[in-house]
Design a protein around this motif. Structure first.
Motif, PDB file in Angstrom:
ATOM      1  N   UNK A  99     -18.077   1.662  -7.441  1.00  0.00           N
ATOM      2  CA  UNK A  99     -19.615   2.597  -7.597  1.00  0.00           C
ATOM      3  C   UNK A  99     -20.175   2.601  -6.332  1.00  0.00           C
ATOM      4  N   UNK A 100     -19.873   1.812  -5.304  1.00  0.00           N
ATOM      5  CA  UNK A 100     -20.751   2.078  -4.165  1.00  0.00           C
ATOM      6  C   UNK A 100     -19.948   3.001  -3.213  1.00  0.00           C
ATOM      7  N   UNK A 101     -18.982   3.485  -3.607  1.00  0.00           N
ATOM      8  CA  UNK A 101     -18.269   4.539  -3.013  1.00  0.00           C
ATOM      9  C   UNK A 101     -18.617   6.052  -3.544  1.00  0.00           C
ATOM     10  N   UNK A 102     -18.542   5.931  -4.900  1.00  0.00           N
ATOM     11  CA  UNK A 102     -18.639   7.209  -5.870  1.00  0.00           C
ATOM     12  C   UNK A 102     -20.078   7.642  -5.654  1.00  0.00           C
ATOM     13  N   UNK A 103     -20.998   6.618  -5.938  1.00  0.00           N
ATOM     14  CA  UNK A 103     -22.589   6.865  -6.121  1.00  0.00           C
ATOM     15  C   UNK A 103     -22.899   7.537  -4.989  1.00  0.00           C
ATOM     16  N   UNK A 104     -22.904   7.165  -3.637  1.00  0.00           N
ATOM     17  CA  UNK A 104     -23.322   7.880  -2.464  1.00  0.00           C
ATOM     18  C   UNK A 104     -22.460   9.215  -2.191  1.00  0.00           C
ATOM     19  N   UNK A 105     -21.394   9.435  -2.913  1.00  0.00           N
ATOM     20  CA  UNK A 105     -21.121  10.838  -2.634  1.00  0.00           C
ATOM     21  C   UNK A 105     -21.814  11.496  -3.550  1.00  0.00           C
ATOM     22  N   UNK A 106     -21.995  11.217  -4.872  1.00  0.00           N
ATOM     23  CA  UNK A 106     -23.007  11.927  -5.671  1.00  0.00           C
ATOM     24  C   UNK A 106     -24.301  12.187  -5.299  1.00  0.00           C
ATOM     25  N   UNK A 107     -24.707  11.065  -4.638  1.00  0.00           N
ATOM     26  CA  UNK A 107     -26.022  11.283  -4.025  1.00  0.00           C
ATOM     27  C   UNK A 107     -26.242  12.548  -2.843  1.00  0.00           C
ATOM     28  N   UNK A 108     -25.013  12.271  -1.885  1.00  0.00           N
ATOM     29  CA  UNK A 108     -25.141  13.413  -0.754  1.00  0.00           C
ATOM     30  C   UNK A 108     -25.176  14.712  -1.521  1.00  0.00           C
ATOM     31  N   UNK A 109     -24.344  15.037  -2.753  1.00  0.00           N
ATOM     32  CA  UNK A 109     -24.312  16.348  -3.415  1.00  0.00           C
ATOM     33  C   UNK A 109     -25.663  16.713  -3.734  1.00  0.00           C
ATOM     34  N   UNK A 110     -26.623  15.765  -4.472  1.00  0.00           N
ATOM     35  CA  UNK A 110     -27.794  16.069  -4.820  1.00  0.00           C
ATOM     36  C   UNK A 110     -28.794  16.427  -3.469  1.00  0.00           C
ATOM     37  N   UNK A 111     -28.578  15.614  -2.362  1.00  0.00           N
ATOM     38  CA  UNK A 111     -29.469  16.253  -1.436  1.00  0.00           C
ATOM     39  C   UNK A 111     -29.005  17.645  -0.706  1.00  0.00           C
ATOM     40  N   UNK A 112     -27.740  17.989  -0.774  1.00  0.00           N
ATOM     41  CA  UNK A 112     -27.386  19.141  -0.351  1.00  0.00           C
ATOM     42  C   UNK A 112     -27.867  20.248  -1.173  1.00  0.00           C
ATOM     43  N   UNK A 113     -28.032  20.052  -2.498  1.00  0.00           N
ATOM     44  CA  UNK A 113     -28.569  20.952  -3.451  1.00  0.00           C
ATOM     45  C   UNK A 113     -29.988  21.155  -3.267  1.00  0.00           C
TER      46      UNK A 113
ATOM     47  N   UNK B  50     -29.856  18.531   4.765  1.00  0.00           N
ATOM     48  CA  UNK B  50     -28.539  18.685   5.184  1.00  0.00           C
ATOM     49  C   UNK B  50     -28.206  17.053   5.923  1.00  0.00           C
ATOM     50  N   UNK B  51     -29.138  16.665   6.802  1.00  0.00           N
ATOM     51  CA  UNK B  51     -29.228  15.152   7.597  1.00  0.00           C
ATOM     52  C   UNK B  51     -29.036  14.115   6.361  1.00  0.00           C
ATOM     53  N   UNK B  52     -29.996  14.183   5.268  1.00  0.00           N
ATOM     54  CA  UNK B  52     -29.945  13.197   4.207  1.00  0.00           C
ATOM     55  C   UNK B  52     -28.634  13.228   3.644  1.00  0.00           C
ATOM     56  N   UNK B  53     -27.909  14.333   3.343  1.00  0.00           N
ATOM     57  CA  UNK B  53     -26.643  14.319   2.634  1.00  0.00           C
ATOM     58  C   UNK B  53     -25.729  13.727   3.657  1.00  0.00           C
ATOM     59  N   UNK B  54     -25.820  13.863   4.729  1.00  0.00           N
ATOM     60  CA  UNK B  54     -24.803  13.380   5.849  1.00  0.00           C
ATOM     61  C   UNK B  54     -25.124  11.764   5.720  1.00  0.00           C
TER      62      UNK B  54
END
Length: 519
Positions: free
Chosen positions: A339-353, A490-494
């Motif tokens: 969950x701590x790998x998958x969750x941040x990837x989804x969070x990064x997608x949200x920031x990019x949006x 974009x920085x937040x997503x990274x």
């Protein structure tokens, strides 16, 4: 959920719901404060005639004291009693909230926010420490999931209620709404929560360490915030930077030799503890950037009302509420790593949006999809992250561990708002200068607009300018802010992606990680 029980706490039958209620409401005061105060910034800025730099200090003064004193707050609970420390935090936080609401100037408000930070430093780690000491490890994940979910729902109600009060009454109600919550928390805590402490904890506190970390962080944050209007060659900025770095270096040395350090360096021998705290730093730093700049974008650029801006944050908070109890059990079923790998990837997608929408457009097709994706990612991440932190060391250190991890999350916000503020100002100023250099804008008007650059999108356009030119200048200001906001997202997503990488590298493939170290 079964009855909580721990060797350090005498529990009465049926006390679990009351323990959860007190810790949820107590933590909610701080969480509501974080979202509602950010929402109040545009109204506060207009009412007190403040710059964005001053608004940064309204947020950062609270975060600075919260971050540095929180390390002591966790230790205070272990030594003098978690219930007693938690209640002291509630009282101080409520008194400071009243002072904030009565503030007549930005300087008074900043002073009151400092006191509020001290209250939060006792309150926040105390709530999680009480949970950690009151529930068996086998039930702690679900308890923290429940805590996470319900603090999310109270935090969801806060911006909507706060936005309505800000719009129809005053920004001062962003602080006054804490008072009835504090009274309810005190009543429940006095009657229902047993006292607990770490009998092995040293009887002394590391006040020199607390002072050094406050000076160190304060110097660096001051330099970062003030660099928006002064060059880095400025003697004051150089002095503040050197003071901050020197104080932090001495702080590490003091902690290494202290008999009772507020930051026990031995805890970081645990790879899991190191990893989840680094993950916390990057992901919460990214989230803090959104929570600071997004309300300014909605209200000053997109022309949302304060109530609508508060409601715009609801989807991701509600989704966290709906999924947090489920996600609290993910560690038990799958271990912490997944969950701590998958969750941040989804969070990064949200920031990019969040970086995609332009000026205008319907909320449901602009920011709503981003809010839903972000909410799903945070729901998967937050409860497993908290559970992993609390399980990474022995239970008697729950106060210290809670204090450290909460301090890291607040440090993330402290640094992110300062650093991302520098980025925002740089991008905004560059785009504003380019837009105002176009033909048709008088040089005197250009100078008057540029003299207000610190206000960002709240720049006031002179009334004597004809309507067509006013509209052109307003569009330039709005587009300049939006350009900065996009870079920040974009920085937040990274940063969110980086936190997922850290989880992958630092957390072992275990089904149900228990304590890995004790100090």
């Amino acid at each position: 959920m079964g009855q909580p029980c721990d060797a350090s706490a005498i529990c009465s039958p049926g006390s679990a719901p009351w323990i959860l209620a007190a810790t949820i409401l107590g933590s909610s005061m701080a969480f509501i404060d974080g979202t509602v105060v950010n929402l109040a910034l545009p109204a506060l800025q207009a009412d007190l005639g403040a710059t964005v730099t001053a608004m940064q200090w309204v947020v950062e003064s609270y975060a600075l004291l919260l971050t540095s004193i929180m390390l002591v707050g966790g230790s205070l609970g272990d030594i003098y009693g978690r219930k007693r420390t938690f209640m002291a935090g509630v009282v101080v936080f409520a008194a400071a909230s009243a002072w904030c609401g009565l503030a007549s100037s930005v300087s008074v408000l900043i002073a009151a926010r400092c006191l509020q930070g001290i209250g939060g430093a006792l309150l926040i780690p105390g709530s999680l420490a009480i949970l950690g000491a009151s529930f068996h490890e086998s039930e702690r994940g679900k308890a923290i999931g429940t805590w996470s979910g319900f603090t999310s729902i109270t935090a969801a109600a806060g911006p909507v209620l706060g936005g309505f009060l800000i719009e129809h009454a005053s920004w001062r109600w962003a602080f006054f709404i804490n008072l009835p919550i504090a009274l309810a928390v005190l009543a429940i805590t006095i009657r229902h929560i047993p006292e607990s402490r770490n009998e092995k904890a040293p009887a002394t506190l590391d006040w020199p360490g607390a002072l050094l970390v406050t000076i160190g962080l304060g110097g660096l944050v001051y330099a970062l915030i003030e660099s928006a209007k002064r060059p880095w060659s400025d003697p004051g900025l150089i002095a503040a930077t050197l003071l901050g770095l020197s104080a932090l270096a001495v702080f590490i040395a003091v902690e290494f030799y202290s008999r009772a350090p507020i930051l026990p360096l031995g805890l970081f021998r645990s790879q899991t503890f190191r990893g989840v705290n680094l993950l916390t730093l990057f992901m919460y730093g990214a989230l803090s950037g959104l929570l600071f700049f997004f309300p300014l974008n909605l209200i000053q650029v997109q022309r949302y009302s304060a109530t609508a801006a508060g409601a715009a944050m609801l989807p991701f908070i509600l989704l966290m509420f709906l999924l947090s109890r489920w996600s609290g059990g993910l560690v038990d079923r799958y271990g912490a790593r997944r969950p701590l790998v998958i969750g941040p990837i989804i969070v990064a997608t949200g920031f990019a949006l969040y970086a995609l929408p332009g000026i205008g457009g319907d909320y449901w097709t602009t920011y709503f999809p981003a809010a839903m994706i972000l909410g799903a990612g945070l729901a998967i991440s937050v409860a497993p992250l908290t559970t992993t932190v609390m399980n990474s060391v022995s239970a008697e250190l729950s106060g210290t561990v809670s204090g450290i991890n909460n301090a890291v999350s607040r440090l993330a916000g402290l640094l992110a708002i300062a650093v991302l503020g520098v980025v925002m100002f740089a991008v905004f100023n560059r785009n504003l200068a380019s837009g105002l250099s176009e033909p048709g804008i008088d040089s005197e008007i250009r100078l008057e607009i540029e003299s207000q650059r610190e206000k960002l999108a709240a720049i006031e356009i002179p009334q004597h300018i004809e309507s067509e030119q006013r509209a052109k200048i307003r569009k330039t200001i709005d587009e300049s802010f939006l350009a900065g906001f996009r870079i920040v997202m974009i920085i937040a997503s990274a940063l969110a992606l980086l936190s997922g990488v850290i989880a992958w590298l630092s957390i072992k493939r275990t089904q149900n990680p228990g304590p890995t170290t004790s100090v």
